[in-house]
Scaffold this motif. Structure first.
Motif, PDB file in Angstrom:
ATOM      1  N   UNK A  85       0.810  -1.218   0.000  1.00 27.47           N
ATOM      2  CA  UNK A  85       0.000   0.000   0.000  1.00 27.47           C
ATOM      3  C   UNK A  85       0.843   1.269   0.000  1.00 27.47           C
ATOM      4  N   UNK A  86       2.152   1.124   0.067  1.00 24.69           N
ATOM      5  CA  UNK A  86       3.028   2.297   0.151  1.00 24.69           C
ATOM      6  C   UNK A  86       4.150   2.268  -0.876  1.00 24.69           C
ATOM      7  N   UNK A  87       4.344   1.133  -1.543  1.00 25.91           N
ATOM      8  CA  UNK A  87       5.390   1.024  -2.547  1.00 25.91           C
ATOM      9  C   UNK A  87       4.789   0.467  -3.834  1.00 25.91           C
ATOM     10  N   UNK A  88       4.904   1.209  -4.929  1.00 23.56           N
ATOM     11  CA  UNK A  88       4.255   0.817  -6.184  1.00 23.56           C
ATOM     12  C   UNK A  88       4.827  -0.473  -6.743  1.00 23.56           C
ATOM     13  N   UNK A  89       6.155  -0.660  -6.657  1.00 20.09           N
ATOM     14  CA  UNK A  89       6.773  -1.878  -7.178  1.00 20.09           C
ATOM     15  C   UNK A  89       6.287  -3.116  -6.447  1.00 20.09           C
ATOM     16  N   UNK A  90       6.255  -3.033  -5.110  1.00 18.22           N
ATOM     17  CA  UNK A  90       5.756  -4.160  -4.317  1.00 18.22           C
ATOM     18  C   UNK A  90       4.283  -4.393  -4.601  1.00 18.22           C
ATOM     19  N   UNK A  91       3.528  -3.319  -4.762  1.00 21.55           N
ATOM     20  CA  UNK A  91       2.096  -3.413  -5.082  1.00 21.55           C
ATOM     21  C   UNK A  91       1.871  -4.252  -6.334  1.00 21.55           C
ATOM     22  N   UNK A  92       2.562  -3.923  -7.410  1.00 21.67           N
ATOM     23  CA  UNK A  92       2.376  -4.625  -8.684  1.00 21.67           C
ATOM     24  C   UNK A  92       2.824  -6.084  -8.585  1.00 21.67           C
ATOM     25  N   UNK A  93       4.015  -6.306  -8.032  1.00 20.59           N
ATOM     26  CA  UNK A  93       4.578  -7.648  -7.977  1.00 20.59           C
ATOM     27  C   UNK A  93       3.774  -8.553  -7.048  1.00 20.59           C
ATOM     28  N   UNK A  94       3.415  -8.047  -5.875  1.00 20.72           N
ATOM     29  CA  UNK A  94       2.713  -8.869  -4.883  1.00 20.72           C
ATOM     30  C   UNK A  94       1.374  -9.338  -5.409  1.00 20.72           C
TER      31      UNK A  94
END
Length: 349
Positions: A85-94
């Motif tokens: 919810x705070x990092x776009x890269x983690x958002x997409x990958x997760x």
């Protein structure tokens, strides 16, 4: 506090309690059952069956769901702890990995249905396709094909500020608003629930029809053929139970996602948001039963599976008994060694 605020708080509390309770049950069921699944499907009795290979790899995917996806979702939904919810890269990958993994495990069960259809076919050329070579190729293909179907999430998942069930504005990782939101809701429902369920039922019906046709044929039945038929019949029952649970567990949440995509442009009050959150959490966590309940379904419907699972507990029991006996022998030997010097001193006196 107004009666409306009290009602909203009660709905949110009910959502949290239901989510946590069902999550714990799912985790305990899956952590125990899936590990037993992997052991059983690698036993000599079953590991040469193509259908068992699909069950085995599906169980491995489900282990990832239980040990990784579920804890992350619990931290995010129940405690608002989520890096996505705070990092776009983690958002997409997760979200891409989590959705693709769950869908792949379901498609592997569909492949098991197709394998049973091929195995039961009266045509020899189709029966020959039910093999370990075909199973390995199909598993590798589906493990690549299903993630490709979800690859658009990497481009179209973004961070938005949304109003949560408590009326607070918080960041959230979600699909892009507009047409893509509707597309994703529909495509996920098709890929994860409708399409696998439809083909599971179709090939299940065709398998039953093939079995009935073959039973009418008069053939010399040897003891080996009887054992093979019993194994195949039990695998078919295990598969049927798994298919029904997948349909029941996944379809409600897929419908809810489609609903949210159609109503995303509407302005909703806090009460409606809380009600939708309650329904989303209950239907969302229920989908995990499709990933955590396989061991118990197989145990109820497959005699050969029960026998192999029973061997595990008998082996563990024997190990415990041997360890206890060895500990007792060591204690007696230690006491005997202590008594020898004492007896020697008494004899000298």
């Amino acid at each position: 506090m107004s009666s409306l605020a009290i009602l909203i708080e009660q709905i949110n509390q009910a959502a949290s309690i239901c989510f946590l309770t069902i999550s714990i049950v799912n985790f305990l069921l899956g952590a125990f059952g899936l590990l037993i699944n992997i052991y059983v499907f690698t036993r000599p009795t079953l590991r040469q069956e193509p259908c068992s290979m699909y069950f085995l790899i599906s169980s491995c995917y489900n282990l990832f769901v239980v040990f990784v996806v579920m804890p992350v979702r619990v931290l995010s939904n129940a405690y608002d702890i989520s890096a996505s919810n705070y990092n776009l890269g983690i958002c997409k990958f997760e979200y891409f990995i989590f959705y693709a993994t769950r869908a792949t495990s379901v498609w592997l069960i569909l492949l098991a249905c197709i394998d049973r259809f091929l195995h039961s076919s009266p045509q020899r050329c189709l029966r020959q396709l039910s093999s370990m070579k075909t199973a390995k190729l199909a598993i590798a293909t589906s493990s690549l094909f299903v993630p490709i179907l979800y690859s658009h999430m990497i481009a179209y998942y973004e961070l938005y500020n949304v109003t949560n069930a408590n009326g607070n504005v918080v960041p959230s990782c979600r699909s892009r608003k507009g047409f893509y939101s509707t597309f994703f809701g529909f495509s996920h429902m098709v890929v994860y629930s409708l399409c696998p369920s439809f083909f599971m039922l179709t090939f299940g019906f065709l398998t039953i029809r093939n079995t009935q046709k073959r039973n009418h044929l008069v053939r010399r039945i040897t003891a080996e053929n009887m054992r093979t038929r019993r194994t195949n019949s039990q695998l078919l029952r295990m598969l049927t139970a798994q298919v029904l649970v997948i349909i029941i567990a996944t379809l409600p949440f897929s419908i809810y996602q489609l609903y949210t995509s159609f109503t995303s442009i509407l302005v909703k009050d806090t009460l409606r948001i809380a009600q939708e959150n309650l329904f989303a959490r209950i239907t969302g966590i229920m989908t995990y039963f499709a990933h955590s309940s396989s061991f118990y379904l197989y145990t109820l419907t497959g005699t050969i599976f029960r026998k192999e699972a029973k061997k595990i507990f008998q082996h563990v029991s024997r190990i415990h008994t041997v360890d206890t006996e060895q500990q007792g022998i060591h204690v007696l030997q230690f006491r005997h060694q202590q008594m020898i010097p004492h007896l020697s001193r008494r004899q000298r006196q």
